[in-house]
Design a protein around this motif. Structure first.
Motif, mmCIF file in Angstrom:
data_model
loop_
_atom_site.group_PDB
_atom_site.id
_atom_site.type_symbol
_atom_site.label_atom_id
_atom_site.label_comp_id
_atom_site.label_asym_id
_atom_site.label_seq_id
_atom_site.Cartn_x
_atom_site.Cartn_y
_atom_site.Cartn_z
ATOM 1 N N ARG A 72 -17.923 -1.479 -26.447
ATOM 2 C CA ARG A 72 -16.920 -1.340 -25.392
ATOM 3 C C ARG A 72 -15.713 -2.216 -25.737
ATOM 4 O O ARG A 72 -15.829 -3.443 -25.791
ATOM 5 N N VAL A 73 -14.571 -1.601 -25.980
ATOM 6 C CA VAL A 73 -13.366 -2.356 -26.269
ATOM 7 C C VAL A 73 -12.789 -2.899 -24.965
ATOM 8 O O VAL A 73 -12.921 -2.281 -23.897
ATOM 9 N N ALA A 74 -12.185 -4.081 -25.018
ATOM 10 C CA ALA A 74 -11.566 -4.660 -23.829
ATOM 11 C C ALA A 74 -10.366 -3.807 -23.416
ATOM 12 O O ALA A 74 -9.448 -3.602 -24.208
ATOM 13 N N PRO A 75 -10.331 -3.270 -22.190
ATOM 14 C CA PRO A 75 -9.228 -2.400 -21.768
ATOM 15 C C PRO A 75 -8.033 -3.204 -21.287
ATOM 16 O O PRO A 75 -8.136 -4.403 -21.013
ATOM 17 N N ALA A 76 -6.895 -2.540 -21.165
ATOM 18 C CA ALA A 76 -5.706 -3.165 -20.592
ATOM 19 C C ALA A 76 -5.938 -3.461 -19.118
ATOM 20 O O ALA A 76 -6.714 -2.773 -18.433
ATOM 21 N N MET A 77 -5.254 -4.478 -18.607
ATOM 22 C CA MET A 77 -5.481 -4.967 -17.244
ATOM 23 C C MET A 77 -4.540 -4.361 -16.211
ATOM 24 O O MET A 77 -4.675 -4.630 -15.022
ATOM 25 N N ILE A 78 -3.578 -3.564 -16.625
ATOM 26 C CA ILE A 78 -2.534 -3.108 -15.710
ATOM 27 C C ILE A 78 -3.065 -2.142 -14.652
ATOM 28 O O ILE A 78 -3.962 -1.340 -14.905
ATOM 29 N N GLY A 79 -2.501 -2.253 -13.444
ATOM 30 C CA GLY A 79 -2.728 -1.274 -12.392
ATOM 31 C C GLY A 79 -4.097 -1.275 -11.754
ATOM 32 O O GLY A 79 -4.421 -0.358 -10.986
ATOM 33 N N LEU A 80 -4.915 -2.298 -11.990
ATOM 34 C CA LEU A 80 -6.284 -2.270 -11.486
ATOM 35 C C LEU A 80 -6.335 -2.302 -9.963
ATOM 36 O O LEU A 80 -7.174 -1.640 -9.344
ATOM 37 N N GLY A 81 -5.460 -3.087 -9.352
ATOM 38 C CA GLY A 81 -5.439 -3.134 -7.892
ATOM 39 C C GLY A 81 -5.039 -1.814 -7.277
ATOM 40 O O GLY A 81 -5.545 -1.420 -6.209
ATOM 41 N N LEU A 82 -4.130 -1.098 -7.921
ATOM 42 C CA LEU A 82 -3.731 0.220 -7.425
ATOM 43 C C LEU A 82 -4.903 1.196 -7.498
ATOM 44 O O LEU A 82 -5.102 2.005 -6.582
ATOM 45 N N LEU A 83 -5.699 1.117 -8.558
ATOM 46 C CA LEU A 83 -6.870 1.990 -8.664
ATOM 47 C C LEU A 83 -7.890 1.672 -7.572
ATOM 48 O O LEU A 83 -8.532 2.574 -7.031
ATOM 49 N N GLU A 84 -8.022 0.388 -7.245
ATOM 50 C CA GLU A 84 -8.950 0.013 -6.177
ATOM 51 C C GLU A 84 -8.460 0.501 -4.817
ATOM 52 O O GLU A 84 -9.264 0.744 -3.909
ATOM 53 N N ALA A 85 -7.146 0.668 -4.695
ATOM 54 C CA ALA A 85 -6.568 1.045 -3.405
ATOM 55 C C ALA A 85 -6.613 2.547 -3.126
ATOM 56 O O ALA A 85 -6.283 2.975 -2.017
ATOM 57 N N ILE A 86 -7.012 3.358 -4.096
ATOM 58 C CA ILE A 86 -7.122 4.801 -3.861
ATOM 59 C C ILE A 86 -8.315 5.057 -2.948
ATOM 60 O O ILE A 86 -9.427 4.615 -3.234
ATOM 61 N N PRO A 87 -8.127 5.745 -1.835
ATOM 62 C CA PRO A 87 -9.257 5.989 -0.926
ATOM 63 C C PRO A 87 -10.395 6.724 -1.628
ATOM 64 O O PRO A 87 -10.183 7.687 -2.370
ATOM 65 N N GLU A 88 -11.608 6.260 -1.380
ATOM 66 C CA GLU A 88 -12.787 6.870 -2.006
ATOM 67 C C GLU A 88 -12.888 8.348 -1.669
ATOM 68 O O GLU A 88 -13.229 9.173 -2.530
ATOM 69 N N GLU A 89 -12.568 8.707 -0.428
ATOM 70 C CA GLU A 89 -12.716 10.104 -0.037
ATOM 71 C C GLU A 89 -11.768 11.013 -0.819
ATOM 72 O O GLU A 89 -12.090 12.184 -1.086
ATOM 73 N N ASP A 90 -10.605 10.496 -1.202
ATOM 74 C CA ASP A 90 -9.691 11.299 -2.011
ATOM 75 C C ASP A 90 -10.259 11.559 -3.396
ATOM 76 O O ASP A 90 -10.151 12.674 -3.931
ATOM 77 N N LEU A 91 -10.872 10.549 -3.985
ATOM 78 C CA LEU A 91 -11.462 10.714 -5.307
ATOM 79 C C LEU A 91 -12.682 11.629 -5.267
ATOM 80 O O LEU A 91 -12.897 12.432 -6.176
ATOM 81 N N LEU A 92 -13.470 11.534 -4.211
ATOM 82 C CA LEU A 92 -14.674 12.352 -4.112
ATOM 83 C C LEU A 92 -14.354 13.834 -3.930
ATOM 84 O O LEU A 92 -15.196 14.696 -4.230
ATOM 85 N N HIS A 104 -7.440 13.956 -16.214
ATOM 86 C CA HIS A 104 -6.389 12.934 -16.170
ATOM 87 C C HIS A 104 -5.405 13.317 -15.066
ATOM 88 O O HIS A 104 -4.279 13.748 -15.328
ATOM 89 N N THR A 105 -5.851 13.159 -13.823
ATOM 90 C CA THR A 105 -5.067 13.562 -12.656
ATOM 91 C C THR A 105 -3.712 12.861 -12.658
ATOM 92 O O THR A 105 -3.644 11.628 -12.640
ATOM 93 N N PRO A 106 -2.615 13.616 -12.655
ATOM 94 C CA PRO A 106 -1.297 12.984 -12.796
ATOM 95 C C PRO A 106 -0.897 12.086 -11.639
ATOM 96 O O PRO A 106 -0.317 11.019 -11.861
ATOM 97 N N LEU A 107 -1.183 12.487 -10.421
ATOM 98 C CA LEU A 107 -0.618 11.769 -9.270
ATOM 99 C C LEU A 107 -1.654 11.570 -8.182
ATOM 100 O O LEU A 107 -2.408 12.489 -7.850
ATOM 101 N N LEU A 108 -1.694 10.360 -7.626
ATOM 102 C CA LEU A 108 -2.552 10.023 -6.497
ATOM 103 C C LEU A 108 -1.774 9.112 -5.563
ATOM 104 O O LEU A 108 -0.684 8.648 -5.901
ATOM 105 N N ARG A 109 -2.361 8.838 -4.415
ATOM 106 C CA ARG A 109 -1.706 7.938 -3.467
ATOM 107 C C ARG A 109 -2.709 6.896 -2.999
ATOM 108 O O ARG A 109 -3.873 7.214 -2.715
ATOM 109 N N THR A 110 -2.259 5.669 -2.934
ATOM 110 C CA THR A 110 -3.138 4.602 -2.466
ATOM 111 C C THR A 110 -3.194 4.591 -0.946
ATOM 112 O O THR A 110 -2.267 5.022 -0.271
ATOM 113 N N GLY A 111 -4.296 4.079 -0.426
ATOM 114 C CA GLY A 111 -4.424 3.873 1.010
ATOM 115 C C GLY A 111 -4.031 2.446 1.349
ATOM 116 O O GLY A 111 -3.190 1.838 0.677
ATOM 117 N N THR A 112 -4.654 1.920 2.374
ATOM 118 C CA THR A 112 -4.405 0.528 2.765
ATOM 119 C C THR A 112 -5.485 -0.347 2.159
ATOM 120 O O THR A 112 -6.665 -0.178 2.449
#
Length: 463
Positions: A201-221, A349-357
């Motif tokens: 496992r190569v160490a990945p880049a750290m950018i945007g991790l908080g934004l990924l956490e902010a995507i609502p689970e129901e949207d991803l599911l 590789h979904t181009p666009l998503l929106r974060t929740g709160t």
């Protein structure tokens, strides 16, 4: 049924073609350059991955810099005069977070195959599962190979990689070569179990991790389609993993197989596994039952990483900004974007998503982002398989990695190596390694004229 967002204005032109009279060519949508929404930074230097979200207040940015200092901190062996910064090991891979995530970017296999792996770690497990449904650790070496140790403790050994070149050619005659990695380990504590499973496992880049956490689970599911009911050949599904805070299984978002549910757990797990540092979440040293020297080694207290330091490093990791897209109006980039979608890359590789709160992170909440991932598991074929299950992910499945920021990887980290183990030398090789659910997209890419292949790569370089 899969739910995807394709916000792009899709053109109909091949690379370099002129639009018919009276018809417009492809164009960029408003705000397409803002990969991280209002958090996006405009920087193309070697520091492009190391900047804070642009919409942070000065007070919040101060906390970011404190977290940055801990991220770069070299931890020392206990006991030491630097109280609160000791406890490294007894077994470890690195002395600091930034040792593997140089400039907050991506690791790579060594240039010289005689050198051991540093920013690529080797996960270990044996058949079965642990108490929480995760991989069962190898009895002597644990869950990952740790090549370094403090004095008085025997290191676990080193891992190495060599390559076999696999030549090939596109239908138009242009040649290429893929390098197939072959791994070996010089284990210092005796033989591993004969049925041990390994995964680089190569160490990945750290950018945007908080934004990924902010995507609502129901949207991803909504994008899950494990039985491919729509018949498009894509059957993404969520990994369900152990959440140590909740004491229950949860949606996996982080890691190459989506085996971590939250950024704080990902951070605490890295402290323990990579540096041998205990946290409030994981308060026990990472020593197996047979590693008596590891168990007897001095510690830096319990926990070695205070709650405050864990919170600061997590905050820093969450608020690292994503660099802006470049050349979004360039005709070649636009043609490449059209081709990216036409051959089906955007299905995973979904181009666009929106974060929740996201509680505690107002700057990350309510953002329109362009990560190019669905955070789901996909069968990537036998060529990329590691054969190692990880919670509900099987040995052929990997989480769709985000593509944002990849066009600046060479500027930041000085290499273009891609995929989970860094085997691909650039975008073309990365695409050609795709199989399984992505096989049809790979073959569509191979069938493109050279000019169109170049346009698609040019689009990826703009991300």
């Amino acid at each position: 049924m899969r739910w995807l967002v394709f916000p792009f204005v899709i053109g109909f032109l091949g690379c370099g073609a002129e639009p018919p009279p009276g018809e417009a060519g492809p164009s960029a949508e408003p705000g397409e350059e803002l990969s991280g929404g209002e958090t996006t930074v405009f920087d193309t230097s070697k520091n492009a991955y190391s900047l804070s979200a642009r919409n942070m207040t000065p007070e919040r940015r101060s906390a970011f810099f404190v977290g940055n200092s801990f991220f770069k901190e070299n931890w020392v062996i206990a006991p030491a005069s630097t109280e609160g910064r000791d406890g490294l090991g007894p077994l470890f891979n690195a002395r600091s977070c930034s040792s593997c995530h140089l400039l907050d970017g991506r690791g790579s296999p060594p240039l010289d195959t005689a050198d051991p792996l540093v920013s690529v770690l080797i996960r270990l497990s044996v058949p079965g599962a642990d108490a929480h449904g995760g991989p069962a650790p190898e009895p002597t070496y644990g869950g990952q190979l740790q090549p370094r140790a403090i004095p008085g403790v025997l290191p676990e050994g080193d891992a190495f990689v060599t390559y076999e070149e696999m030549p090939g050619a596109f239908p138009d005659g242009e040649t290429y070569s893929l390098r197939k990695p072959v791994y070996s380990m010089a284990s210092a504590r005796g033989d591993m179990q004969p049925d041990v499973m390994t995964s680089p496992r190569v160490a990945p880049a750290m950018i945007g991790l908080g934004l990924l956490e902010a995507i609502p689970e129901e949207d991803l599911l909504r994008a899950e389609d494990p039985d491919d009911t729509d018949g498009d050949g894509i059957s993404g599904r969520a990994n369900r993993v152990w959440d140590a805070v909740r004491g229950a299984t949860s949606f996996g978002r982080f890691g190459w197989k989506a085996n971590q549910p939250t950024l704080v757990q990902q951070t605490a797990g890295a402290f323990l596994g990579d540096m041998g540092l205990t946290t409030p979440m994981f308060p026990a040293e990472d020593c197996t039952d047979v590693q008596a020297d590891c168990k007897a080694a001095p510690t830096g207290g319990v926990p070695e990483v205070s709650p405050e330091i864990l919170d600061r490093v997590t905050f820093y990791s969450a608020t690292l900004a994503v660099p802006a897209r470049r050349d979004v109006d360039d005709p070649v980039v636009l043609a490449g974007k059209r081709l990216f979608l036409e051959i089906g890359c955007g299905k995973c590789h979904t181009p666009l998503l929106r974060t929740g709160t996201l509680e505690g992170y107002p700057e990350l909440s309510g953002q329109t982002i362009r990560p190019f991932t669905d955070l789901l598991l996909h069968d990537m074929g036998e060529a990329l398989a590691d054969g190692r299950p990880d919670f509900e992910a099987d040995g052929r499945e990997w989480r769709t990695p985000p593509l944002w920021g990849l066009g600046l990887q060479e500027a930041v980290n000085g290499h273009e190596n891609l995929l989970h183990d860094g085997r691909a030398r650039g975008f073309v090789e990365a695409v050609l390694w795709h199989g399984g659910e992505a096989e049809s997209s790979r073959e569509a890419f191979r069938a493109l004229p050279a000019e169109d292949r170049g346009a698609l790569v040019r689009f990826l370089e703009s991300l």
